[in-house]
Design a protein around this motif. Structure first.
Motif, PDB file in Angstrom:
ATOM      1  N   UNK A  49      -5.064   6.141  13.432  1.00 28.41           N
ATOM      2  CA  UNK A  49      -3.652   5.863  13.670  1.00 28.41           C
ATOM      3  C   UNK A  49      -3.102   5.294  12.366  1.00 28.41           C
ATOM      4  N   UNK A  50      -1.987   5.836  11.878  1.00 29.33           N
ATOM      5  CA  UNK A  50      -1.432   5.396  10.594  1.00 29.33           C
ATOM      6  C   UNK A  50      -0.483   4.230  10.788  1.00 29.33           C
ATOM      7  N   UNK A  51      -0.742   3.162  10.065  1.00 29.39           N
ATOM      8  CA  UNK A  51       0.051   1.937  10.168  1.00 29.39           C
ATOM      9  C   UNK A  51       0.627   1.567   8.805  1.00 29.39           C
TER      10      UNK A  51
ATOM     11  N   UNK B  17       1.840  -4.501   9.966  1.00 26.50           N
ATOM     12  CA  UNK B  17       2.968  -4.768  10.858  1.00 26.50           C
ATOM     13  C   UNK B  17       2.574  -4.533  12.321  1.00 26.50           C
ATOM     14  N   UNK B  18       1.514  -3.794  12.519  1.00 23.99           N
ATOM     15  CA  UNK B  18       0.945  -3.531  13.845  1.00 23.99           C
ATOM     16  C   UNK B  18       1.774  -2.610  14.742  1.00 23.99           C
ATOM     17  N   UNK B  19       2.205  -1.509  14.183  1.00 20.50           N
ATOM     18  CA  UNK B  19       2.677  -0.397  15.008  1.00 20.50           C
ATOM     19  C   UNK B  19       2.549   0.853  14.155  1.00 20.50           C
ATOM     20  N   UNK B  20       2.361   1.995  14.782  1.00 18.09           N
ATOM     21  CA  UNK B  20       2.179   3.240  14.038  1.00 18.09           C
ATOM     22  C   UNK B  20       3.413   3.513  13.197  1.00 18.09           C
ATOM     23  N   UNK B  21       3.213   3.862  11.921  1.00 18.79           N
ATOM     24  CA  UNK B  21       4.352   4.074  11.026  1.00 18.79           C
ATOM     25  C   UNK B  21       3.959   4.904   9.822  1.00 18.79           C
ATOM     26  N   UNK B  22       4.872   5.804   9.438  1.00 17.30           N
ATOM     27  CA  UNK B  22       4.742   6.549   8.188  1.00 17.30           C
ATOM     28  C   UNK B  22       5.906   6.230   7.257  1.00 17.30           C
TER      29      UNK B  22
ATOM     30  N   UNK C  59       8.676  -4.228   8.247  1.00 14.87           N
ATOM     31  CA  UNK C  59       9.740  -4.982   8.883  1.00 14.87           C
ATOM     32  C   UNK C  59       9.708  -6.446   8.457  1.00 14.87           C
TER      33      UNK C  59
ATOM     34  N   UNK D 103       9.494  -9.425  10.227  1.00 13.20           N
ATOM     35  CA  UNK D 103       8.598 -10.460  10.753  1.00 13.20           C
ATOM     36  C   UNK D 103       7.325 -10.651   9.920  1.00 13.20           C
TER      37      UNK D 103
ATOM     38  N   UNK E  53      -7.940   0.875  18.848  1.00 11.11           N
ATOM     39  CA  UNK E  53      -6.983   1.140  17.787  1.00 11.11           C
ATOM     40  C   UNK E  53      -6.086  -0.030  17.403  1.00 11.11           C
ATOM     41  N   UNK E  54      -5.632  -0.812  18.342  1.00 12.89           N
ATOM     42  CA  UNK E  54      -4.628  -1.821  17.995  1.00 12.89           C
ATOM     43  C   UNK E  54      -5.250  -3.150  17.576  1.00 12.89           C
ATOM     44  N   UNK E  55      -6.553  -3.173  17.374  1.00 13.07           N
ATOM     45  CA  UNK E  55      -7.216  -4.462  17.115  1.00 13.07           C
ATOM     46  C   UNK E  55      -7.611  -4.667  15.658  1.00 13.07           C
TER      47      UNK E  55
END
Lengths: 87, 417
Positions: free
Chosen positions: B253-255, B297-302, B307, B309, B414-416
């Motif tokens: 997953x790309x972050x 940032x902890x969400x999928x992003x290209x 952001x 925070x 994935x999110x860890x």
């Protein structure tokens, strides 16, 4: 980034916990086999563009929501409660 | 063209007119023995070691933009071998040894500076963990030193030692770690590969991978079809898109990961320092800028930008650790696209397609791996068998659950990471 919680309205990103792609909602049956479970747990389409991902409004109403979002522009186009999301 | 101090002086005396382009700019040939997709640090080092270690010089590196224009061109430049788990430990140990010989090997000044990497601890439990991690590093053959608070103060007096909330309990010093000039690493490998006869082809985007009967035959590109006996994918944040051309779905997953640079200051930081209470690490470039970063940032992003925070978190951590830098102005910040794997460790493996190889999942730690990754990937491509230091970087470990390398101990999810 703000996410449109269907219950609370637009809320700051920091109120939400990111779980991952909404494919997490398509839980296979317990006897679906190793390949299916591997695909469910680990493999991702990982789209560059529109995606649907699962967030928890943990510092708000506590709802799980499915957010439609663009991973290239960070544009957020909508959100529905996970219980009502078509997976 | 070799580089030397003599050459620099000579060119200085004669108006700098003798310098030549460092690599050729060839058109793609119809066929190669090996095509490396991706002209970043890992792709260029792969091509270099294919030529140098295995004598495979009929190689093309295909890059959709310009060489070294991705994460190797924008990172916090930290080099270290302070991992704990088997798999990662021997790999990064091997990679650090390559870093130590890189400048002589490439005849290129990559400004490798072994100024040390010091991780701070702020509780008894964290100090115990560092003692254990230090022991693993020493057992691997690398260096580690557990520092007392007084020793930390002697190393880095500008840290806030009076912070009652996050007191300094000590540090784990890894003296062979440090920083290197990130662009120079890409350019050095590019030059080395080019001199061995490798074609570095820029502005050449791969749009398809040709597979017949389970065997790879070549690639389709924005500059036409190119045939190849072997194709090696090493494209970091874009791994999922390129692998999809071969019908694969990856555990990636790309972050987005952000980093920051301040204006140039006089020397205040002796080494790389990482804060143990909050995700924050900082070093000072030779130009004087403070280079620092935090967590995903902890969400999928290209988007290649982050952001607010996480920016706020990083600045808060900086002010907590070293209030003295509060008046330094931030010159710029950026976000890179990280190929995050479920357990936070990389993948260097074959695929189900014969002749197609995969190198990805470097998460936010790819820079220090540049030499080791290229060396081990070239070994796998040339010989068809895994190179010992990277033998555990298997794609199937997520399916089997055997050999997961989860340094943070949070689970292969994935999110860890």
């Amino acid at each position: 980034m703000r996410l449109p919680c269907p219950i609370c309205g637009d809320r700051d990103r920091r109120e939400f916990y990111y779980q991952g792609h909404a494919t997490m909602l398509n839980r296979p049956s317990a006897d679906a086999g190793t390949a299916t479970w591997d695909d469910y747990l680990h493999n991702r389409e990982n789209p560059a563009g529109e995606t649907r991902d699962l967030w928890h409004h943990e510092a708000g109403c506590g709802a799980w929501i499915v957010v439609t979002r663009n991973t290239v522009t960070h544009e957020v186009s909508g959100a529905v409660l996970a219980e009502k999301a078509k997976t | 063209m070799g580089y030397s101090g003599f050459k620099v002086i000579k060119e200085g005396l004669f108006g700098q007119k003798g310098w030549k382009p460092v690599w050729r700019n060839p058109d793609p040939k119809p066929e190669y023995d090996v095509i490396v997709i991706g002209g970043g640090g890992h792709g260029l080092s792969t091509a270099y070691y294919l030529a140098k270690e295995h004598g495979i010089t009929n190689v093309a590196v295909l890059e959709k933009g310009y060489l070294g224009g991705g994460n190797v061109g924008r990172n916090t430049t930290i080099v270290r071998a302070n991992y704990m788990l088997p798999g990662n430990s021997e790999f990064y140990s091997h990679s650090l040894k390559l870093w130590e010989g890189m400048e002589q090997d490439l005849n290129y000044n990559t400004m490798m500076s072994q100024r040390g990497v010091m991780m701070l601890c702020h509780s008894d439990g964290q100090r115990d963990y560092f003692a254990r991690r230090g022991n693993s590093m020493v057992n691997q053959g690398d260096d580690a030193e557990l520092l007392t608070p007084e020793q930390v103060r002697a190393e880095a007096p500008m840290i806030d030692f009076d912070n009652v909330r996050f007191p300094i309990y000590g540090g784990l010093m890894h003296r062979r770690g440090g920083t290197a000039r990130h662009d120079a690493v890409a350019w050095g490998y590019a030059r080395g590969a080019d001199q061995c006869g490798v074609d570095l082809i820029q502005n050449c985007e791969v749009t398809g991978i040709d597979i017949e009967g389970g065997v790879v035959r070549g690639v389709q590109t924005s500059r036409g079809a190119i045939r190849a006996k072997k194709v090696a994918i090493v494209v970091a944040g874009r791994s999922s898109q390129v692998a999809a051309m071969a019908g694969m779905r990856l555990p990636i997953e790309s972050h987005v990961l952000q980093a920051f640079v301040s204006e140039g200051l006089k020397p205040i930081l002796p080494s790389v320092i990482s804060f143990g209470m909050g995700h924050f690490y900082i070093s000072q470039s030779d130009k004087g800028g403070l280079v620092f970063g935090g967590d995903l940032d902890f969400y999928a992003s290209y988007a290649a930008r982050g952001n607010l925070p996480m920016k706020e978190h990083v600045m808060e951590a900086a002010m907590t650790l070293m209030p003295s830098i509060g008046k330094a102005r931030v010159l710029r910040s950026w976000g890179g696209i990280m190929d995050m794997s479920p357990d936070g460790s990389p993948i260097i493996d074959k695929t189900e397609t014969e002749g197609l190889f995969l190198n990805c999942g470097w998460c936010y730690g790819g820079f220090k791996a540049v030499p080791g990754s290229g060396y081990s990937y070239a070994h796998l491509i040339a010989k068809g068998e895994h190179h010992a230091p990277a033998a555990r970087f298997r794609l199937d470990r997520f399916r089997t659950g055997v050999g997961l390398m989860d340094e943070e101990g949070t689970g292969a999810q994935h999110n860890l990471h």
